[in-house]
Design an enzyme around this catalytic site. Structure first.
Site, PDB file in Angstrom:
ATOM      1  N   GLU A   6      33.439   3.906   0.022  1.00 16.39           N
ATOM      2  CA  GLU A   6      34.290   3.866   1.213  1.00 16.39           C
ATOM      3  C   GLU A   6      35.566   3.124   0.846  1.00 16.39           C
ATOM      4  OE1 GLU A   6      33.648   5.003   4.387  1.00 16.39           O
ATOM      5  OE2 GLU A   6      31.619   5.750   4.023  1.00 16.39           O
ATOM      6  N   CYS A  31      35.777   7.887   4.007  1.00 16.36           N
ATOM      7  CA  CYS A  31      34.707   8.215   3.067  1.00 16.36           C
ATOM      8  C   CYS A  31      35.176   9.237   2.040  1.00 16.36           C
ATOM      9  CB  CYS A  31      33.492   8.756   3.818  1.00 16.36           C
ATOM     10  SG  CYS A  31      33.808  10.272   4.748  1.00 16.36           S
ATOM     11  N   ASN A  52      37.375   5.400  11.919  1.00 16.86           N
ATOM     12  CA  ASN A  52      36.349   5.667  10.902  1.00 16.86           C
ATOM     13  C   ASN A  52      35.900   7.122  11.045  1.00 16.86           C
ATOM     14  OD1 ASN A  52      34.381   5.452   8.963  1.00 16.86           O
ATOM     15  ND2 ASN A  52      32.965   4.260  10.212  1.00 16.86           N
ATOM     16  N   GLN A 109      25.506   4.443   8.774  1.00 12.62           N
ATOM     17  CA  GLN A 109      25.758   4.433   7.336  1.00 12.62           C
ATOM     18  C   GLN A 109      24.454   4.471   6.550  1.00 12.62           C
ATOM     19  OE1 GLN A 109      28.451   4.812   5.703  1.00 12.62           O
ATOM     20  NE2 GLN A 109      30.152   4.242   7.042  1.00 12.62           N
ATOM     21  N   GLU A 146      33.821   8.107  20.876  1.00 14.65           N
ATOM     22  CA  GLU A 146      32.914   8.799  19.964  1.00 14.65           C
ATOM     23  C   GLU A 146      32.569  10.165  20.534  1.00 14.65           C
ATOM     24  OE1 GLU A 146      30.484  10.258  17.266  1.00 14.65           O
ATOM     25  OE2 GLU A 146      31.610   8.407  16.945  1.00 14.65           O
TER      26      GLU A 146
END
Length: 487
Positions: A480, A435, A407, A308, A357
Protein backbone atom coordinates in the site's frame (compact mmCIF):
# COMPACT_ATOMS: atom_id res chain seq x y z
CA UNK A 1 6.57 15.05 18.52
CA UNK A 2 9.30 14.37 15.99
CA UNK A 3 9.35 16.17 12.71
CA UNK A 4 7.86 14.06 9.91
CA UNK A 5 11.26 13.49 8.32
CA UNK A 6 12.79 12.35 11.60
CA UNK A 7 9.65 10.40 12.48
CA UNK A 8 9.84 8.36 9.28
CA UNK A 9 13.61 8.08 8.91
CA UNK A 10 14.06 5.74 11.85
CA UNK A 11 12.39 2.92 10.00
CA UNK A 12 15.64 2.65 8.08
CA UNK A 13 16.88 0.58 11.00
CA UNK A 14 14.66 -2.23 9.85
CA UNK A 15 16.44 -2.55 6.54
CA UNK A 16 19.92 -2.92 8.00
CA UNK A 17 21.51 -6.28 7.39
CA UNK A 18 20.88 -8.94 9.99
CA UNK A 19 17.96 -7.34 11.81
CA UNK A 20 15.33 -9.38 10.01
CA UNK A 21 15.69 -13.12 10.47
CA UNK A 22 13.58 -14.23 7.49
CA UNK A 23 15.85 -16.37 5.31
CA UNK A 24 13.56 -19.25 4.45
CA UNK A 25 13.77 -20.67 0.95
CA UNK A 26 10.63 -22.77 1.28
CA UNK A 27 7.36 -21.60 -0.26
CA UNK A 28 5.34 -19.57 2.27
CA UNK A 29 2.30 -21.11 3.96
CA UNK A 30 -0.59 -21.32 1.51
CA UNK A 31 -3.15 -19.81 3.87
CA UNK A 32 -1.32 -16.52 3.52
CA UNK A 33 -1.01 -16.54 -0.25
CA UNK A 34 -2.07 -13.20 -1.64
CA UNK A 35 -4.14 -13.65 -4.82
CA UNK A 36 -4.35 -10.82 -7.29
CA UNK A 37 -7.09 -11.25 -9.93
CA UNK A 38 -4.34 -10.77 -9.00
CA UNK A 39 10.38 3.58 7.23
CA UNK A 40 9.75 6.38 9.21
CA UNK A 41 11.83 7.76 12.01
CA UNK A 42 11.06 4.86 14.22
CA UNK A 43 7.77 5.04 12.47
CA UNK A 44 7.41 1.29 12.56
CA UNK A 45 8.53 1.17 16.17
CA UNK A 46 6.24 4.00 17.23
CA UNK A 47 3.28 2.53 15.41
CA UNK A 48 3.78 -1.09 16.36
CA UNK A 49 4.30 -0.20 19.92
CA UNK A 50 0.89 1.45 19.94
CA UNK A 51 -0.31 -1.41 18.47
CA UNK A 52 -11.98 -13.02 -17.16
CA UNK A 53 -12.93 -13.36 -19.46
CA UNK A 54 -11.59 -16.32 -21.48
CA UNK A 55 -12.36 -18.24 -24.65
CA UNK A 56 -15.69 -19.88 -25.14
CA UNK A 57 -14.30 -23.32 -24.54
CA UNK A 58 -11.71 -24.29 -21.97
CA UNK A 59 -9.13 -26.82 -23.04
CA UNK A 60 -9.07 -29.58 -20.43
CA UNK A 61 -5.50 -30.55 -19.58
CA UNK A 62 -4.65 -34.21 -19.52
CA UNK A 63 -3.42 -35.99 -16.43
CA UNK A 64 -0.41 -33.95 -15.32
CA UNK A 65 0.81 -35.99 -12.37
CA UNK A 66 0.51 -35.85 -8.58
CA UNK A 67 0.76 -32.69 -6.53
CA UNK A 68 4.42 -32.62 -5.58
CA UNK A 69 6.86 -29.93 -4.49
CA UNK A 70 7.42 -28.79 -8.07
CA UNK A 71 3.74 -27.83 -8.40
CA UNK A 72 3.84 -26.07 -5.05
CA UNK A 73 6.90 -24.09 -6.07
CA UNK A 74 5.31 -23.16 -9.40
CA UNK A 75 2.27 -21.91 -7.52
CA UNK A 76 4.45 -19.92 -5.11
CA UNK A 77 6.34 -18.37 -8.03
CA UNK A 78 3.07 -17.12 -9.52
CA UNK A 79 1.22 -16.01 -6.38
CA UNK A 80 4.10 -14.95 -4.12
CA UNK A 81 6.96 -14.33 -6.57
CA UNK A 82 9.31 -12.83 -3.97
CA UNK A 83 9.25 -15.85 -1.64
CA UNK A 84 12.79 -16.90 -2.58
CA UNK A 85 14.19 -13.59 -1.29
CA UNK A 86 14.89 -12.73 2.33
CA UNK A 87 12.39 -10.26 3.74
CA UNK A 88 15.08 -7.58 3.82
CA UNK A 89 15.59 -8.09 0.08
CA UNK A 90 11.85 -8.01 -0.54
CA UNK A 91 11.60 -4.59 1.12
CA UNK A 92 14.41 -3.28 -1.07
CA UNK A 93 12.63 -4.54 -4.20
CA UNK A 94 9.39 -2.87 -3.11
CA UNK A 95 11.11 0.41 -2.28
CA UNK A 96 12.72 0.57 -5.72
CA UNK A 97 9.35 -0.20 -7.34
CA UNK A 98 7.68 2.68 -5.48
CA UNK A 99 10.57 4.94 -6.38
CA UNK A 100 10.11 4.19 -10.09
CA UNK A 101 6.39 4.89 -9.81
CA UNK A 102 7.04 8.31 -8.30
CA UNK A 103 9.74 9.09 -10.87
CA UNK A 104 7.27 8.26 -13.63
CA UNK A 105 4.67 10.43 -11.94
CA UNK A 106 7.12 13.32 -11.81
CA UNK A 107 7.65 13.10 -15.56
CA UNK A 108 3.88 13.10 -16.14
CA UNK A 109 3.49 16.20 -13.99
CA UNK A 110 6.28 17.96 -15.84
CA UNK A 111 4.72 17.19 -19.20
CA UNK A 112 1.37 18.52 -18.01
CA UNK A 113 1.56 22.00 -19.47
CA UNK A 114 5.14 22.25 -18.32
CA UNK A 115 4.09 22.16 -14.69
CA UNK A 116 6.45 20.71 -12.11
CA UNK A 117 5.23 20.02 -8.59
CA UNK A 118 7.38 21.82 -6.07
CA UNK A 119 8.66 20.08 -3.00
CA UNK A 120 10.46 21.07 0.18
CA UNK A 121 12.70 17.98 0.06
CA UNK A 122 16.00 18.48 -1.86
CA UNK A 123 18.00 15.93 -3.85
CA UNK A 124 15.19 13.46 -4.44
CA UNK A 125 16.57 12.07 -7.70
CA UNK A 126 13.67 13.47 -9.70
CA UNK A 127 10.99 12.33 -7.27
CA UNK A 128 7.94 14.51 -6.90
CA UNK A 129 7.89 14.13 -3.10
CA UNK A 130 9.71 12.74 -0.09
CA UNK A 131 9.66 8.93 -0.28
CA UNK A 132 10.06 7.14 3.04
CA UNK A 133 11.39 3.58 3.43
CA UNK A 134 8.87 0.74 3.30
CA UNK A 135 7.23 0.03 6.64
CA UNK A 136 7.58 -3.74 7.17
CA UNK A 137 4.67 -6.01 7.96
CA UNK A 138 4.70 -7.12 11.62
CA UNK A 139 3.74 -10.62 10.41
CA UNK A 140 5.58 -12.25 7.51
CA UNK A 141 4.11 -15.75 7.53
CA UNK A 142 0.45 -16.75 7.81
CA UNK A 143 -0.75 -13.16 7.69
CA UNK A 144 -3.73 -13.59 5.37
CA UNK A 145 -7.16 -13.45 7.02
CA UNK A 146 -9.01 -14.15 3.77
CA UNK A 147 -8.52 -16.67 0.94
CA UNK A 148 -10.54 -17.29 -2.20
CA UNK A 149 -10.34 -20.75 -3.77
CA UNK A 150 -11.39 -21.71 -7.28
CA UNK A 151 -12.70 -25.01 -8.69
CA UNK A 152 -11.10 -26.57 -11.78
CA UNK A 153 -9.12 -29.53 -13.08
CA UNK A 154 -6.06 -30.38 -10.98
CA UNK A 155 -2.66 -31.79 -11.95
CA UNK A 156 -3.93 -35.30 -11.11
CA UNK A 157 -6.86 -34.93 -13.52
CA UNK A 158 -9.52 -34.42 -10.83
CA UNK A 159 -12.02 -32.04 -12.53
CA UNK A 160 -13.23 -30.77 -9.15
CA UNK A 161 -9.99 -29.69 -7.51
CA UNK A 162 -10.29 -26.77 -5.08
CA UNK A 163 -7.25 -24.53 -4.96
CA UNK A 164 -5.42 -21.77 -6.80
CA UNK A 165 -5.02 -21.28 -10.54
CA UNK A 166 -1.89 -21.85 -12.56
CA UNK A 167 -1.92 -21.01 -16.25
CA UNK A 168 -4.08 -18.57 -18.17
CA UNK A 169 -7.49 -18.61 -19.80
CA UNK A 170 -5.92 -17.17 -22.94
CA UNK A 171 -3.60 -20.15 -23.31
CA UNK A 172 -6.35 -22.53 -22.22
CA UNK A 173 -3.99 -24.31 -19.84
CA UNK A 174 -5.62 -23.62 -16.46
CA UNK A 175 -4.66 -26.04 -13.70
CA UNK A 176 -6.02 -25.82 -10.17
CA UNK A 177 -3.40 -26.60 -7.51
CA UNK A 178 -4.27 -27.53 -3.95
CA UNK A 179 -2.62 -25.74 -1.05
CA UNK A 180 -1.05 -26.99 2.17
CA UNK A 181 -3.29 -28.11 5.07
CA UNK A 182 -3.66 -24.93 7.11
CA UNK A 183 -6.91 -23.45 8.39
CA UNK A 184 -8.16 -21.86 5.19
CA UNK A 185 -6.99 -24.79 3.15
CA UNK A 186 -8.59 -27.27 5.52
CA UNK A 187 -12.00 -25.80 4.67
CA UNK A 188 -11.06 -25.94 0.97
CA UNK A 189 -10.15 -29.62 1.24
CA UNK A 190 -13.52 -30.48 2.76
CA UNK A 191 -15.31 -28.33 0.20
CA UNK A 192 -13.58 -30.46 -2.44
CA UNK A 193 -14.99 -33.58 -0.79
CA UNK A 194 -18.45 -32.01 -0.69
CA UNK A 195 -18.57 -31.19 -4.40
CA UNK A 196 -17.67 -34.70 -5.61
CA UNK A 197 -21.31 -35.05 -6.57
CA UNK A 198 -23.18 -35.36 -9.89
CA UNK A 199 -23.34 -31.56 -10.12
CA UNK A 200 -20.59 -30.12 -12.28
CA UNK A 201 -18.31 -27.20 -11.38
CA UNK A 202 -19.02 -23.87 -13.01
CA UNK A 203 -15.84 -23.05 -14.94
CA UNK A 204 -17.38 -20.55 -17.36
CA UNK A 205 -20.82 -19.24 -16.43
CA UNK A 206 -22.28 -19.55 -19.92
CA UNK A 207 -21.21 -23.20 -20.19
CA UNK A 208 -23.25 -24.45 -17.22
CA UNK A 209 -22.20 -26.06 -13.97
CA UNK A 210 -22.89 -25.00 -10.40
CA UNK A 211 -19.95 -25.13 -7.97
CA UNK A 212 -18.01 -21.86 -8.00
CA UNK A 213 -15.65 -20.20 -5.56
CA UNK A 214 -15.09 -20.77 -1.87
CA UNK A 215 -14.08 -17.81 0.31
CA UNK A 216 -12.70 -18.41 3.80
CA UNK A 217 -12.24 -15.60 6.34
CA UNK A 218 -10.68 -15.86 9.79
CA UNK A 219 -10.04 -13.45 12.65
CA UNK A 220 -7.33 -13.29 15.30
CA UNK A 221 -9.51 -15.29 17.72
CA UNK A 222 -9.58 -18.23 15.31
CA UNK A 223 -13.21 -17.85 14.24
CA UNK A 224 -13.91 -18.89 10.65
CA UNK A 225 -16.50 -17.75 8.11
CA UNK A 226 -16.94 -19.68 4.86
CA UNK A 227 -18.84 -18.41 1.81
CA UNK A 228 -19.81 -20.84 -0.95
CA UNK A 229 -20.66 -19.35 -4.33
CA UNK A 230 -23.09 -21.45 -6.34
CA UNK A 231 -24.50 -20.82 -9.80
CA UNK A 232 -28.19 -21.86 -9.78
CA UNK A 233 -28.40 -22.13 -13.58
CA UNK A 234 -32.00 -23.39 -14.11
CA UNK A 235 -32.46 -25.33 -10.88
CA UNK A 236 -35.90 -25.17 -9.31
CA UNK A 237 -36.24 -23.46 -5.94
CA UNK A 238 -36.95 -26.76 -4.19
CA UNK A 239 -33.77 -28.25 -5.66
CA UNK A 240 -31.79 -25.26 -4.43
CA UNK A 241 -33.23 -25.72 -0.96
CA UNK A 242 -32.17 -29.39 -0.99
CA UNK A 243 -28.67 -28.38 -2.09
CA UNK A 244 -28.35 -25.79 0.69
CA UNK A 245 -29.51 -28.29 3.27
CA UNK A 246 -26.95 -30.80 1.99
CA UNK A 247 -24.17 -28.21 2.37
CA UNK A 248 -25.34 -27.33 5.86
CA UNK A 249 -25.51 -30.97 6.96
CA UNK A 250 -22.03 -31.65 5.58
CA UNK A 251 -20.40 -28.86 7.62
CA UNK A 252 -22.43 -29.34 10.82
CA UNK A 253 -22.92 -33.11 11.13
CA UNK A 254 -20.89 -34.62 8.30
CA UNK A 255 -17.14 -34.80 7.55
CA UNK A 256 -16.88 -30.99 7.24
CA UNK A 257 -17.81 -30.53 10.90
CA UNK A 258 -14.09 -30.92 11.70
CA UNK A 259 -13.59 -27.43 10.20
CA UNK A 260 -15.51 -25.99 13.19
CA UNK A 261 -16.95 -23.10 11.17
CA UNK A 262 -18.27 -20.10 13.04
CA UNK A 263 -20.59 -19.27 10.15
CA UNK A 264 -21.43 -20.62 6.71
CA UNK A 265 -22.91 -18.50 3.93
CA UNK A 266 -24.34 -19.54 0.57
CA UNK A 267 -24.63 -17.15 -2.36
CA UNK A 268 -26.51 -17.89 -5.57
CA UNK A 269 -24.45 -15.98 -8.07
CA UNK A 270 -25.06 -15.60 -11.80
CA UNK A 271 -22.05 -13.32 -12.29
CA UNK A 272 -18.35 -13.49 -11.52
CA UNK A 273 -18.88 -11.18 -8.55
CA UNK A 274 -22.20 -10.31 -6.90
CA UNK A 275 -22.76 -7.88 -4.06
CA UNK A 276 -25.19 -8.61 -1.23
CA UNK A 277 -27.68 -6.27 -2.91
CA UNK A 278 -27.40 -8.14 -6.22
CA UNK A 279 -27.60 -11.61 -4.69
CA UNK A 280 -27.99 -11.81 -0.89
CA UNK A 281 -25.59 -13.84 1.20
CA UNK A 282 -27.74 -16.55 2.81
CA UNK A 283 -26.65 -17.62 6.29
CA UNK A 284 -26.95 -21.41 6.50
CA UNK A 285 -25.81 -21.59 10.10
CA UNK A 286 -23.75 -19.80 12.74
CA UNK A 287 -23.00 -16.18 13.56
CA UNK A 288 -23.80 -13.56 10.91
CA UNK A 289 -20.57 -11.62 11.46
CA UNK A 290 -16.92 -11.93 12.35
CA UNK A 291 -15.40 -9.54 14.87
CA UNK A 292 -11.84 -8.22 15.01
CA UNK A 293 -9.95 -6.02 17.44
CA UNK A 294 -7.99 -3.21 15.84
CA UNK A 295 -6.59 0.06 17.19
CA UNK A 296 -8.46 -0.42 20.45
CA UNK A 297 -11.79 -0.94 18.70
CA UNK A 298 -14.02 -3.98 18.32
CA UNK A 299 -14.80 -4.12 14.59
CA UNK A 300 -17.76 -5.93 13.03
CA UNK A 301 -17.20 -7.54 9.63
CA UNK A 302 -19.97 -8.76 7.30
CA UNK A 303 -19.37 -11.14 4.38
CA UNK A 304 -19.69 -8.32 1.85
CA UNK A 305 -17.51 -5.82 3.75
CA UNK A 306 -13.95 -4.99 2.76
CA UNK A 307 -11.31 -5.58 5.40
CA UNK A 308 -7.56 -5.51 4.80
CA UNK A 309 -6.16 -9.00 4.24
CA UNK A 310 -3.34 -8.49 6.77
CA UNK A 311 -4.78 -7.47 10.15
CA UNK A 312 -1.48 -6.61 11.83
CA UNK A 313 -0.31 -4.78 8.72
CA UNK A 314 -3.61 -2.89 8.55
CA UNK A 315 -2.97 -1.50 12.00
CA UNK A 316 0.38 -0.13 10.79
CA UNK A 317 -1.31 1.30 7.72
CA UNK A 318 -4.06 3.04 9.66
CA UNK A 319 -1.62 4.50 12.18
CA UNK A 320 0.37 5.89 9.25
CA UNK A 321 -2.76 7.53 7.85
CA UNK A 322 -3.62 8.94 11.26
CA UNK A 323 -0.19 10.46 11.74
CA UNK A 324 -0.05 12.03 8.28
CA UNK A 325 -3.59 13.41 8.53
CA UNK A 326 -2.69 15.66 11.46
CA UNK A 327 -6.32 15.83 12.58
CA UNK A 328 -7.25 17.75 15.72
CA UNK A 329 -10.34 19.04 17.51
CA UNK A 330 -10.70 21.87 14.98
CA UNK A 331 -11.01 19.57 11.97
CA UNK A 332 -13.59 17.31 10.39
CA UNK A 333 -12.25 14.02 9.01
CA UNK A 334 -13.84 13.11 5.70
CA UNK A 335 -13.32 9.36 5.09
CA UNK A 336 -14.14 8.53 1.46
CA UNK A 337 -14.41 4.82 0.55
CA UNK A 338 -14.35 4.15 4.28
CA UNK A 339 -15.22 0.43 4.26
CA UNK A 340 -16.09 -0.63 7.81
CA UNK A 341 -15.04 2.82 9.03
CA UNK A 342 -11.89 1.79 10.90
CA UNK A 343 -9.71 4.75 9.85
CA UNK A 344 -12.26 7.37 10.82
CA UNK A 345 -13.38 5.65 14.01
CA UNK A 346 -9.78 5.26 15.18
CA UNK A 347 -9.35 9.04 14.85
CA UNK A 348 -12.74 10.02 16.29
CA UNK A 349 -11.09 10.92 19.60
CA UNK A 350 -9.41 13.81 17.77
CA UNK A 351 -12.02 14.94 15.23
CA UNK A 352 -15.60 14.42 14.11
CA UNK A 353 -15.95 11.91 11.27
CA UNK A 354 -17.92 11.77 8.03
CA UNK A 355 -17.73 8.45 6.18
CA UNK A 356 -18.89 7.47 2.69
CA UNK A 357 -19.00 3.86 1.45
CA UNK A 358 -20.74 2.18 -1.49
CA UNK A 359 -21.26 -1.20 0.23
CA UNK A 360 -24.38 -1.07 2.41
CA UNK A 361 -23.27 -3.92 4.67
CA UNK A 362 -19.98 -2.15 5.39
CA UNK A 363 -21.82 1.02 6.39
CA UNK A 364 -24.02 -0.99 8.74
CA UNK A 365 -20.87 -2.53 10.21
CA UNK A 366 -19.35 0.94 10.70
CA UNK A 367 -22.47 2.18 12.49
CA UNK A 368 -22.50 -0.89 14.73
CA UNK A 369 -18.80 -0.44 15.53
CA UNK A 370 -19.25 3.22 16.41
CA UNK A 371 -22.23 2.46 18.67
CA UNK A 372 -20.57 -0.51 20.40
CA UNK A 373 -17.40 1.51 21.08
CA UNK A 374 -19.35 4.53 22.34
CA UNK A 375 -18.32 6.85 19.49
CA UNK A 376 -20.96 9.48 18.81
CA UNK A 377 -19.28 12.20 16.73
CA UNK A 378 -19.46 10.31 13.46
CA UNK A 379 -21.90 9.68 10.64
CA UNK A 380 -21.74 7.23 7.76
CA UNK A 381 -23.47 7.44 4.40
CA UNK A 382 -24.12 4.53 2.03
CA UNK A 383 -23.89 5.13 -1.71
CA UNK A 384 -21.56 6.18 -4.49
CA UNK A 385 -19.16 8.93 -3.47
CA UNK A 386 -19.67 10.80 -6.75
CA UNK A 387 -23.34 11.32 -5.83
CA UNK A 388 -23.07 11.80 -2.07
CA UNK A 389 -19.89 13.88 -1.71
CA UNK A 390 -20.91 17.12 -3.49
CA UNK A 391 -24.09 17.49 -1.44
CA UNK A 392 -22.37 16.44 1.78
CA UNK A 393 -19.67 19.07 1.34
CA UNK A 394 -22.30 21.66 0.50
CA UNK A 395 -24.03 20.94 3.80
CA UNK A 396 -20.74 21.55 5.62
CA UNK A 397 -20.11 25.04 4.21
CA UNK A 398 -19.58 26.40 7.71
CA UNK A 399 -16.68 24.01 8.43
CA UNK A 400 -13.31 25.71 8.06
CA UNK A 401 -10.91 22.76 8.16
CA UNK A 402 -11.55 19.36 6.57
CA UNK A 403 -8.98 16.60 6.29
CA UNK A 404 -9.92 14.13 3.56
CA UNK A 405 -8.81 10.50 3.56
CA UNK A 406 -9.48 8.41 0.44
CA UNK A 407 -8.92 4.67 0.22
CA UNK A 408 -10.44 3.61 -3.12
CA UNK A 409 -10.33 0.26 -4.87
CA UNK A 410 -7.76 -0.30 -7.63
CA UNK A 411 -10.08 1.51 -10.05
CA UNK A 412 -9.32 4.79 -8.26
CA UNK A 413 -11.62 7.75 -7.63
CA UNK A 414 -14.32 8.88 -10.03
CA UNK A 415 -13.42 12.21 -11.64
CA UNK A 416 -16.47 13.83 -10.01
CA UNK A 417 -15.10 12.91 -6.59
CA UNK A 418 -11.75 14.49 -7.45
CA UNK A 419 -13.60 17.53 -8.74
CA UNK A 420 -15.58 17.88 -5.50
CA UNK A 421 -12.39 17.62 -3.43
CA UNK A 422 -10.60 20.20 -5.57
CA UNK A 423 -13.52 22.62 -5.33
CA UNK A 424 -13.87 22.42 -1.54
CA UNK A 425 -11.72 25.21 -0.07
CA UNK A 426 -11.94 23.72 3.42
CA UNK A 427 -9.95 20.65 2.35
CA UNK A 428 -6.33 21.67 2.81
CA UNK A 429 -4.95 18.20 3.59
CA UNK A 430 -5.60 14.99 1.68
CA UNK A 431 -4.30 11.50 2.50
CA UNK A 432 -4.59 9.07 -0.41
CA UNK A 433 -4.19 5.34 0.24
CA UNK A 434 -3.51 3.39 -2.95
CA UNK A 435 -3.26 -0.36 -3.43
CA UNK A 436 -2.24 0.12 -7.06
CA UNK A 437 -0.32 3.40 -7.38
CA UNK A 438 0.78 2.70 -10.96
CA UNK A 439 -2.81 2.40 -12.19
CA UNK A 440 -5.76 4.74 -11.91
CA UNK A 441 -4.13 6.45 -8.93
CA UNK A 442 -1.77 8.16 -11.38
CA UNK A 443 -4.73 9.70 -13.18
CA UNK A 444 -6.20 10.82 -9.85
CA UNK A 445 -2.92 12.45 -8.78
CA UNK A 446 -2.65 14.36 -12.05
CA UNK A 447 -6.25 15.56 -11.62
CA UNK A 448 -5.51 16.67 -8.07
CA UNK A 449 -2.27 18.47 -8.97
CA UNK A 450 -3.03 19.95 -12.39
CA UNK A 451 -3.45 23.74 -12.83
CA UNK A 452 -6.91 25.19 -12.14
CA UNK A 453 -9.55 24.70 -14.82
CA UNK A 454 -12.42 27.18 -14.75
CA UNK A 455 -14.86 24.59 -16.05
CA UNK A 456 -14.38 21.63 -13.71
CA UNK A 457 -11.45 22.16 -11.34
CA UNK A 458 -11.28 25.84 -10.40
CA UNK A 459 -9.92 24.98 -6.94
CA UNK A 460 -6.31 25.45 -5.95
CA UNK A 461 -4.23 22.40 -6.94
CA UNK A 462 -2.75 20.05 -4.36
CA UNK A 463 0.95 19.40 -3.93
CA UNK A 464 2.19 15.89 -3.23
CA UNK A 465 4.45 16.15 -0.19
CA UNK A 466 5.22 12.68 1.16
CA UNK A 467 4.85 9.03 0.19
CA UNK A 468 4.96 6.15 2.69
CA UNK A 469 4.88 2.54 1.41
CA UNK A 470 3.40 0.05 3.89
CA UNK A 471 3.92 -3.66 3.27
CA UNK A 472 0.70 -5.60 3.81
CA UNK A 473 1.62 -8.37 1.39
CA UNK A 474 4.94 -10.09 2.20
CA UNK A 475 6.39 -12.32 -0.55
CA UNK A 476 4.48 -10.42 -3.25
CA UNK A 477 5.61 -7.29 -5.14
CA UNK A 478 2.63 -5.34 -3.81
CA UNK A 479 2.29 -2.84 -0.99
CA UNK A 480 0.00 0.00 0.00
CA UNK A 481 1.25 3.50 -0.77
CA UNK A 482 0.08 6.33 1.49
CA UNK A 483 0.35 9.75 -0.15
CA UNK A 484 0.12 13.09 1.66
CA UNK A 485 -1.15 16.13 -0.27
CA UNK A 486 -1.49 19.68 1.00
CA UNK A 487 -2.41 23.03 -0.48
Amino acid sequence: MDSPRCFFSRVGLFSQAGLLAWHSRKPPGWSQLFLVSASKGNFTHVISKKCQRGPKSLKKPSHLGPLDDSWKERLADVVTPLWRLSYEEQLKVKFEAQKKILQRLESYLQMLNGVKVTTSAPNLEELCCLLHPVIPSPVIEGYQNKSTFSVNRGPDGNPKTVGYYLGTWRDRNIVCVRSNPEKHSQVAQYYEILIQSPMEPCLLFHEGGHWCELTVCTNSQGHTMAIITFHPQKLRQEDLCIQKETVKEFFTKGPGAVCDLTSLYFQESTMTRCSHQQSPYQLLFGEPHLFEYLLGLKIRISPDSFFQVNTAGAEMLYRTVGYLSGVNSNTVLLDICCGTGVIGLSLAQYASVLGIEVVQQAVEDAKWTSAFNGITICEFHAGRAKKILPQLLKSKDDVQFIVAVVNPAWTGLHYQVVQAIRNCKAIRTLVFVSCKPHGETTRNIIELCCPPNSAKKPGEPFILRQAVPVDLFPHTPHCELVLLFTR
